[in-house]
Design an enzyme around this catalytic site. Structure first.
Site, PDB file in Angstrom:
ATOM      1  N   ASP A  36     -11.745  -1.650 -18.060  1.00 60.15           N
ATOM      2  CA  ASP A  36     -10.496  -2.398 -17.963  1.00 60.15           C
ATOM      3  C   ASP A  36     -10.464  -3.360 -19.144  1.00 60.15           C
ATOM      4  O   ASP A  36     -11.514  -3.807 -19.611  1.00 60.15           O
ATOM      5  CB  ASP A  36     -10.456  -3.171 -16.630  1.00 60.15           C
ATOM      6  CG  ASP A  36      -9.045  -3.558 -16.238  1.00 60.15           C
ATOM      7  OD1 ASP A  36      -8.513  -2.983 -15.279  1.00 60.15           O
ATOM      8  OD2 ASP A  36      -8.455  -4.435 -16.918  1.00 60.15           O
ATOM      9  N   THR A 131       1.363   6.176 -11.007  1.00 63.32           N
ATOM     10  CA  THR A 131       2.643   6.826 -10.709  1.00 63.32           C
ATOM     11  C   THR A 131       3.544   6.647 -11.912  1.00 63.32           C
ATOM     12  O   THR A 131       3.758   5.537 -12.378  1.00 63.32           O
ATOM     13  CB  THR A 131       3.298   6.179  -9.489  1.00 63.32           C
ATOM     14  OG1 THR A 131       2.366   6.241  -8.437  1.00 63.32           O
ATOM     15  CG2 THR A 131       4.563   6.920  -9.092  1.00 63.32           C
ATOM     16  N   GLU A 164      -2.768   1.119   0.955  1.00 64.56           N
ATOM     17  CA  GLU A 164      -3.654  -0.030   0.975  1.00 64.56           C
ATOM     18  C   GLU A 164      -4.010  -0.368   2.414  1.00 64.56           C
ATOM     19  O   GLU A 164      -3.207  -0.207   3.323  1.00 64.56           O
ATOM     20  CB  GLU A 164      -2.980  -1.208   0.292  1.00 64.56           C
ATOM     21  CG  GLU A 164      -2.964  -0.998  -1.201  1.00 64.56           C
ATOM     22  CD  GLU A 164      -2.256  -2.113  -1.924  1.00 64.56           C
ATOM     23  OE1 GLU A 164      -2.242  -3.243  -1.433  1.00 64.56           O
ATOM     24  OE2 GLU A 164      -1.704  -1.821  -2.994  1.00 64.56           O
ATOM     25  N   LYS A 219       5.252  12.761  -6.154  1.00 63.16           N
ATOM     26  CA  LYS A 219       4.782  11.410  -5.856  1.00 63.16           C
ATOM     27  C   LYS A 219       5.972  10.458  -5.650  1.00 63.16           C
ATOM     28  O   LYS A 219       6.023   9.698  -4.684  1.00 63.16           O
ATOM     29  CB  LYS A 219       3.887  10.919  -6.995  1.00 63.16           C
ATOM     30  CG  LYS A 219       3.509   9.477  -6.951  1.00 63.16           C
ATOM     31  CD  LYS A 219       2.580   9.169  -5.790  1.00 63.16           C
ATOM     32  CE  LYS A 219       2.514   7.683  -5.580  1.00 63.16           C
ATOM     33  NZ  LYS A 219       1.363   7.203  -4.921  1.00 63.16           N
ATOM     34  N   LEU A 220       6.948  10.534  -6.546  1.00 59.36           N
ATOM     35  CA  LEU A 220       8.133   9.677  -6.401  1.00 59.36           C
ATOM     36  C   LEU A 220       8.867  10.024  -5.114  1.00 59.36           C
ATOM     37  O   LEU A 220       9.299   9.149  -4.362  1.00 59.36           O
ATOM     38  CB  LEU A 220       9.096   9.858  -7.583  1.00 59.36           C
ATOM     39  CG  LEU A 220       8.646   9.389  -8.964  1.00 59.36           C
ATOM     40  CD1 LEU A 220       9.785   9.545  -9.967  1.00 59.36           C
ATOM     41  CD2 LEU A 220       8.199   7.939  -8.921  1.00 59.36           C
ATOM     42  N   PHE A 225      10.777   9.039   0.401  1.00 57.95           N
ATOM     43  CA  PHE A 225      10.992   9.474   1.792  1.00 57.95           C
ATOM     44  C   PHE A 225      10.386   8.468   2.789  1.00 57.95           C
ATOM     45  O   PHE A 225      10.974   8.179   3.819  1.00 57.95           O
ATOM     46  CB  PHE A 225      10.356  10.856   2.026  1.00 57.95           C
ATOM     47  CG  PHE A 225      11.287  12.005   1.753  1.00 57.95           C
ATOM     48  CD1 PHE A 225      11.883  12.163   0.504  1.00 57.95           C
ATOM     49  CD2 PHE A 225      11.576  12.948   2.736  1.00 57.95           C
ATOM     50  CE1 PHE A 225      12.739  13.221   0.246  1.00 57.95           C
ATOM     51  CE2 PHE A 225      12.435  14.005   2.486  1.00 57.95           C
ATOM     52  CZ  PHE A 225      13.021  14.151   1.239  1.00 57.95           C
ATOM     53  N   LEU A 226       9.189   7.984   2.457  1.00 56.41           N
ATOM     54  CA  LEU A 226       8.548   7.014   3.363  1.00 56.41           C
ATOM     55  C   LEU A 226       9.375   5.731   3.442  1.00 56.41           C
ATOM     56  O   LEU A 226       9.631   5.199   4.526  1.00 56.41           O
ATOM     57  CB  LEU A 226       7.130   6.701   2.883  1.00 56.41           C
ATOM     58  CG  LEU A 226       6.110   7.832   3.058  1.00 56.41           C
ATOM     59  CD1 LEU A 226       4.830   7.540   2.278  1.00 56.41           C
ATOM     60  CD2 LEU A 226       5.788   8.036   4.536  1.00 56.41           C
ATOM     61  N   CYS A 275       4.558  -0.013  -4.610  1.00 52.84           N
ATOM     62  CA  CYS A 275       5.030   1.341  -4.925  1.00 52.84           C
ATOM     63  C   CYS A 275       6.472   1.639  -4.525  1.00 52.84           C
ATOM     64  O   CYS A 275       7.224   2.194  -5.321  1.00 52.84           O
ATOM     65  CB  CYS A 275       4.143   2.370  -4.238  1.00 52.84           C
ATOM     66  SG  CYS A 275       2.518   2.443  -4.965  1.00 52.84           S
ATOM     67  N   LYS A 278       9.475   0.245  -6.635  1.00 47.17           N
ATOM     68  CA  LYS A 278       9.296   0.679  -8.023  1.00 47.17           C
ATOM     69  C   LYS A 278       9.569   2.181  -8.159  1.00 47.17           C
ATOM     70  O   LYS A 278      10.285   2.621  -9.063  1.00 47.17           O
ATOM     71  CB  LYS A 278       7.851   0.355  -8.447  1.00 47.17           C
ATOM     72  CG  LYS A 278       7.517   0.725  -9.844  1.00 47.17           C
ATOM     73  CD  LYS A 278       6.042   0.479 -10.132  1.00 47.17           C
ATOM     74  CE  LYS A 278       5.206   1.637  -9.653  1.00 47.17           C
ATOM     75  NZ  LYS A 278       3.827   1.626 -10.077  1.00 47.17           N
TER      76      LYS A 278
HETATM   77  C1  UDX Z   1       2.526   3.509   0.039  1.00 47.79           C
HETATM   78  C2  UDX Z   1       2.384   4.978   0.468  1.00 47.79           C
HETATM   79  O1  UDX Z   1       2.206   5.052   1.876  1.00 47.79           O
HETATM   80  C3  UDX Z   1       1.217   5.618  -0.256  1.00 47.79           C
HETATM   81  O2  UDX Z   1       1.144   6.986   0.068  1.00 47.79           O
HETATM   82  C4  UDX Z   1       1.411   5.455  -1.756  1.00 47.79           C
HETATM   83  O3  UDX Z   1       0.300   5.962  -2.443  1.00 47.79           O
HETATM   84  C5  UDX Z   1       1.599   3.994  -2.108  1.00 47.79           C
HETATM   85  O4  UDX Z   1       2.671   3.440  -1.358  1.00 47.79           O
HETATM   86  P1  UDX Z   1       1.292   1.242   0.633  1.00 47.79           P
HETATM   87  O5  UDX Z   1       2.200   0.582  -0.343  1.00 47.79           O
HETATM   88  O6  UDX Z   1      -0.155   0.891   0.589  1.00 47.79           O
HETATM   89  O7  UDX Z   1       1.360   2.822   0.471  1.00 47.79           O
HETATM   90  O8  UDX Z   1       1.808   0.875   2.096  1.00 47.79           O
HETATM   91  P2  UDX Z   1       2.441   1.605   3.362  1.00 47.79           P
HETATM   92  O9  UDX Z   1       1.456   1.628   4.441  1.00 47.79           O
HETATM   93  O10 UDX Z   1       3.084   2.871   3.032  1.00 47.79           O
HETATM   94  O11 UDX Z   1       3.543   0.516   3.780  1.00 47.79           O
HETATM   95  C6  UDX Z   1       4.581   0.153   2.886  1.00 47.79           C
HETATM   96  C7  UDX Z   1       5.444  -0.940   3.473  1.00 47.79           C
HETATM   97  O12 UDX Z   1       6.264  -0.458   4.530  1.00 47.79           O
HETATM   98  C8  UDX Z   1       4.662  -2.104   4.069  1.00 47.79           C
HETATM   99  O13 UDX Z   1       5.295  -3.319   3.727  1.00 47.79           O
HETATM  100  C9  UDX Z   1       4.732  -1.851   5.551  1.00 47.79           C
HETATM  101  O14 UDX Z   1       4.568  -3.020   6.301  1.00 47.79           O
HETATM  102  C10 UDX Z   1       6.129  -1.262   5.680  1.00 47.79           C
HETATM  103  N1  UDX Z   1       6.279  -0.421   6.870  1.00 47.79           N
HETATM  104  C11 UDX Z   1       5.547   0.716   7.009  1.00 47.79           C
HETATM  105  C12 UDX Z   1       7.202  -0.761   7.853  1.00 47.79           C
HETATM  106  O15 UDX Z   1       7.869  -1.795   7.742  1.00 47.79           O
HETATM  107  N2  UDX Z   1       7.345   0.045   8.940  1.00 47.79           N
HETATM  108  C13 UDX Z   1       6.615   1.179   9.114  1.00 47.79           C
HETATM  109  O16 UDX Z   1       6.811   1.858  10.132  1.00 47.79           O
HETATM  110  C14 UDX Z   1       5.687   1.528   8.111  1.00 47.79           C
END
Ligand code: UDX
Length: 458
Positions: A36, A131, A164, A219-220, A225-226, A275, A278
């Site tokens: 780093d 990403t 995380e 990845k995007l 979707f999440l 993530c 962004k």
């Molecule tokens: C996310 C993706 O899950 C992961 O696959 C990718 O590599 C990086 O981005 P992360 O940012 O660590 O991971 O957190 P994640 O557990 O996905 O939660 C994201 C946010 O959504 C958090 O603030 C969480 O509190 C919120 N969240 C999640 C909700 O508010 N409700 C839910 O049901 C799930």
């Protein structure tokens, strides 16, 4: 013992550090080096106080550091020695120039590409871990092939899907590993080398190979979707608050449909993390670039709903507390963007704290892991903010508690005791729906969950 392969990771952040620790643990036959540009960060990785908190991480680092995992600052030497180079530098959203607020800032990434070019004396496989916007691998190849230094570079895309807080488990037992490559002879050969690496612990059927653009776009799309799921449930929570429906009941009712599934349906104060926003903004930027405005608008709305959800939460606090927060003490329980991490990037708590201070409230911030980051996030805010780790001390004398992170610790607090120590009428705004609302009401609190009827004593 001579190592079979030498692996380098450029970037010792949230992805690079834990990923390399797990690779080193699972592949003792490989030498894994993480470099780093920030010497302080590297010193922290070499100390007992790692720069990031992740359950299980420090145990693994202790086991493998000095055996086959090394943290160093000499990037040039690292590049010269290695066979496989993972690039895991940060790619924040641009805050200047064309595409500001949307496009990825690729300056660190391009500097890294140039360093790889400069120091390489033997063939390298370059693995994109950060990403990145679609077609970045192509740009990377172009930089690496812009002049001939008689070195062969193959660029692969291998996006990281870890979350995380569960990073170590996600890395040790991933749903899938995705590897995108050029469909040339050497591209496919490089791909096979990376497949072999992961096959040390990941079942073959979970290692998915695609073309390089599919991998980058997946990845995007996965993060979009999440995030969309969270915005969808949060949008319904707004309607629940108007109609006396209960979002938890609605979420279980729809989640029992196998096609929808029950995960990731927790209504909240909004999503955060480095993530989601962004990556969606990146997707939006790409769509606009290709003239797909309807598609861009669609995804942009996921972010707008997220902003709206945070604003709604703040408005609810203000409204419930008789439209004035001036001089009132409000405690935020949690500042991390989610539980089990000290990370506060894009945490909804940042906006909430700022807005409460703007209303002249005295804000108390409590979090078991994120207070250092919270102080940095709010350093430019002028107003009264106290940082108190112990939740019982933090809530003392407060008029309201707002739960902003779903730490387990907050579920089991002694709320009778807390109620005694607070100013009355005492309010709880549960931005994560993790508390026992009827019980709190019984104790005497006025309770405002997300997406459920409020329970008030007046
Ligand atoms: C996310 C993706 O899950 C992961 O696959 C990718 O590599 C990086 O981005 P992360 O940012 O660590 O991971 O957190 P994640 O557990 O996905 O939660 C994201 C946010 O959504 C958090 O603030 C969480 O509190 C919120 N969240 C999640 C909700 O508010 N409700 C839910 O049901 C799930």
């Amino acid at each position: 013992m001579a190592f079979e392969k030498k692996i380098l990771c450029i970037g010792a952040g949230y992805v690079g550090g834990p990923t390399m620790a797990v690779i080193a643990q699972k592949c003792p036959q490989y030498q894994v080096t993480v470099v780093d540009i920030d010497p302080v960060r590297i010193a922290e990785w070499n100390s007992d106080d790692l720069p990031i908190y992740e359950p299980g991480l420090s145990e693994i680092v202790k086991e493998v550091r000095g055996r086959n995992l090394f943290f160093k600052t000499d990037i040039g030497e690292g590049i010269r020695e290695s066979d496989i180079i993972f690039v895991s530098v940060n790619t924040p959203t641009k805050d200047y120039g064309l595409g500001a607020g949307k496009a990825a800032d690729l300056q660190y990434w391009e500097q890294t590409a140039r360093q790889i070019f400069e120091f390489s004396e033997s063939p390298k496989i370059i693995v994109e871990k950060s990403t990145l916007p679609v077609k970045t691998a192509q740009a990377m190849e172009r930089i690496l092939r812009s002049e001939s230094n008689n070195t062969r570079f193959d660029v692969l895309s291998n996006p990281e899907f870890l979350s995380e807080g569960t990073a170590i488990n996600d890395l040790q037992n991933p749903d899938r590993v995705l590897i995108g490559s050029m469909e040339t002879e050497s591209g496919l050969k490089a791909r096979d080398t990376l497949v072999e690496l992961y096959a040390n612990w990941v079942p073959r059927e979970r290692i998915l190979t695609t073309n390089i653009w599919s991998s980058e776009l997946s990845k995007l799309a996965a993060n979009a979707f999440l995030a969309q799921r969270v915005s969808s449930i949060n949008s319904i929570s707004a309607l629940c608050e108007k109609t006396d429906a209960d979002i938890t009941e609605v979420a279980s009712a729809i989640g029992m449909d196998n096609r929808i599934g029950s995960k990731f349906l927790n209504a909240s104060v909004g999503f955060g993390g480095s993530c989601f926003k962004k990556d969606i903004m990146n997707l939006v930027y790409l769509c606009r670039y290709y003239g797909l405005d309807e598609v861009a608008d669609y995804w942009e709305h996921v972010v707008r709903i997220n902003q709206y959800q945070q604003e709604r939460f703040i408005f609810r606090i203000l409204n419930a507390m008789f439209n004035t927060l001036s001089g009132k003490r409000i405690c935020l329980l949690g500042f991390a963007f989610k539980a089990n991490t000290g990370d506060t990037r894009e945490s909804p708590a940042i906006l909430i704290a700022k807005k409460l201070v703007e209303e002249n409230a005295a804000v108390v911030i409590s979090d078991p892991e994120a207070l250092k980051n919270a102080r940095a996030d709010l350093k430019d805010v002028s107003g009264q903010i106290d940082y108190i780790k112990d939740p019982y001390e933090a809530v003392r004398g407060c008029h309201a508690i707002a739960v902003t992170t779903e730490w387990d610790l907050y579920r089991n607090l002694d709320f009778e005791r807390i109620y005694q120590d607070m100013a009355k009428p005492a309010f709880v705004f549960d931005g994560r729906n993790i508390l026992n609302h009827p019980k709190l009401f019984e104790i005497g609190f006025n309770v405002f969950p997300i997406g459920k009827p409020a329970m008030t004593h007046f």
